[in-house]
Design a protein around this motif. Structure first.
Motif, short mmCIF file in Angstrom:
data_model
loop_
_atom_site.label_atom_id
_atom_site.label_comp_id
_atom_site.label_asym_id
_atom_site.label_seq_id
_atom_site.Cartn_x
_atom_site.Cartn_y
_atom_site.Cartn_z
N ALA A 104 0.87 -1.44 0.06
CA ALA A 104 -0.20 0.10 -0.06
C ALA A 104 0.75 1.30 0.06
O ALA A 104 0.53 2.14 -0.71
CB ALA A 104 -0.97 -0.15 1.18
N ALA A 105 1.90 1.41 0.76
CA ALA A 105 3.00 2.28 0.77
C ALA A 105 3.31 2.56 -0.44
O ALA A 105 3.69 3.76 -1.01
CB ALA A 105 3.96 2.18 1.88
N ARG A 106 3.68 1.57 -1.42
CA ARG A 106 4.27 1.69 -2.84
C ARG A 106 3.28 2.53 -3.76
O ARG A 106 3.45 3.38 -4.29
CB ARG A 106 4.78 0.49 -3.23
CG ARG A 106 6.16 -0.08 -2.99
CD ARG A 106 6.70 -1.30 -3.76
NE ARG A 106 5.81 -2.57 -3.54
CZ ARG A 106 5.81 -3.39 -2.47
NH1 ARG A 106 6.59 -2.87 -1.70
NH2 ARG A 106 5.06 -4.31 -2.50
N VAL A 107 1.89 2.32 -3.38
CA VAL A 107 1.00 2.78 -4.27
C VAL A 107 1.00 4.22 -3.82
O VAL A 107 0.41 5.28 -4.49
CB VAL A 107 -0.80 2.16 -3.79
CG1 VAL A 107 -1.68 2.81 -4.52
CG2 VAL A 107 -0.50 0.69 -4.47
N LEU A 108 0.77 4.38 -2.45
CA LEU A 108 0.80 5.82 -2.05
C LEU A 108 1.96 6.55 -2.51
O LEU A 108 1.77 7.85 -2.65
CB LEU A 108 0.64 6.03 -0.36
CG LEU A 108 0.46 7.02 0.30
CD1 LEU A 108 -0.81 7.56 -0.04
CD2 LEU A 108 0.38 7.14 1.68
N ASN A 109 3.22 6.23 -2.49
CA ASN A 109 4.51 6.67 -3.18
C ASN A 109 4.91 8.09 -2.54
O ASN A 109 5.15 8.97 -3.56
CB ASN A 109 4.23 6.69 -4.66
CG ASN A 109 5.61 6.97 -5.44
OD1 ASN A 109 6.64 6.69 -4.79
ND2 ASN A 109 5.64 7.57 -6.44
N GLY A 110 4.49 8.09 -1.11
CA GLY A 110 5.01 9.42 -0.60
C GLY A 110 3.96 10.35 -0.62
O GLY A 110 4.01 11.51 0.09
N ALA A 111 2.92 10.39 -1.42
CA ALA A 111 1.61 11.54 -1.45
C ALA A 111 0.82 11.15 -0.26
O ALA A 111 1.10 10.38 0.44
CB ALA A 111 0.84 11.21 -2.62
N GLY A 112 0.20 12.42 -0.11
CA GLY A 112 -0.75 12.37 1.21
C GLY A 112 -2.22 11.72 0.83
O GLY A 112 -2.38 11.55 -0.59
N ARG A 120 -6.37 5.80 -8.00
CA ARG A 120 -5.13 5.69 -6.98
C ARG A 120 -5.77 5.39 -5.67
O ARG A 120 -5.31 4.43 -5.00
CB ARG A 120 -4.14 6.76 -6.95
CG ARG A 120 -3.08 6.13 -7.51
CD ARG A 120 -1.95 7.44 -7.69
NE ARG A 120 -0.94 7.03 -6.57
CZ ARG A 120 -0.16 8.13 -6.19
NH1 ARG A 120 -0.01 9.29 -6.65
NH2 ARG A 120 0.86 7.88 -5.42
N ALA A 121 -6.86 6.13 -5.24
CA ALA A 121 -7.52 5.90 -3.89
C ALA A 121 -8.16 4.53 -3.77
O ALA A 121 -7.83 4.02 -2.88
CB ALA A 121 -8.46 7.06 -3.50
N GLU A 122 -8.81 4.17 -4.81
CA GLU A 122 -9.63 2.98 -4.88
C GLU A 122 -8.28 1.78 -4.95
O GLU A 122 -8.32 0.77 -4.02
CB GLU A 122 -10.21 2.58 -6.15
CG GLU A 122 -11.55 3.20 -6.00
CD GLU A 122 -12.36 3.13 -7.50
OE1 GLU A 122 -11.83 2.11 -8.23
OE2 GLU A 122 -13.23 3.66 -7.63
N THR A 123 -7.18 2.03 -5.67
CA THR A 123 -5.98 0.91 -5.77
C THR A 123 -5.24 0.82 -4.36
O THR A 123 -5.26 -0.22 -3.60
CB THR A 123 -5.13 1.42 -6.70
OG1 THR A 123 -5.71 1.44 -8.03
CG2 THR A 123 -3.96 0.25 -6.82
N LEU A 124 -5.28 2.08 -3.48
CA LEU A 124 -4.56 2.08 -2.34
C LEU A 124 -5.44 1.18 -1.23
O LEU A 124 -5.01 0.25 -0.64
CB LEU A 124 -4.44 3.53 -1.69
CG LEU A 124 -3.93 3.75 -0.16
CD1 LEU A 124 -2.70 2.85 -0.16
CD2 LEU A 124 -4.05 5.12 0.09
#
Length: 136
Positions: A104-112, A120-124
């Motif tokens: 999940a952190a890789r999907v977030l990739n540092g973004a808030g 991307r929210a669905e994917t996260l």
């Protein structure tokens, strides 16, 4: 039955930002209420924010969103996505906790959380719940 999904981000207030007890209370009440209302979804708390996906009939999703906007445990409710969908992302979960796993952190990739696109929210949230066991 037409399905609707809303994904929002909000700022956690007070103990809701850090307390495991408050988080457990939120999840327990959400599961009971969502089971009653035919809703499913996932909740993530990360970096002082909540992100939640809610799925079900449009009227039920809207009613829950109205209750959430009035909930003092968070503020600044911002919709990332509010759309009709072909199917549920979380069909077995009246409400589940989405954990910030390494994937999940890789999907977030540092973004808030509030910087994510609807996709991307669905994917996260989907990625953060993949390791969970479906309830019996």
């Amino acid at each position: 039955m037409p399905l609707h999904r809303a994904i929002y981000v909000s700022d956690a207030v007070g103990e809701a930002a850090t307390s495991l007890l408050v988080l457990a209370e939120i999840l327990g009440a959400s599961e009971r209420n969502n089971r009653r209302d035919g809703l499913t979804g996932a909740l993530m708390r990360h970096g002082g924010r909540f992100m939640q996906a809610i799925e079900g009939r449009r009227a039920d999703v809207d009613r829950l969103m109205d209750r959430l906007r009035a909930d003092p445990r968070h503020q600044n409710v911002r919709l990332l996505s509010d759309q009709d969908v072909a199917g549920r992302l979380f069909p077995e979960w009246p409400m589940t906790l989405a954990q910030m796993t390494p994937a999940a952190a890789r999907v977030l990739n540092g973004a808030g959380l509030d910087q994510l696109s609807p996709d991307r929210a669905e994917t996260l949230l989907s990625t953060a719940t993949q390791a969970l066991t479906v309830p019996a």
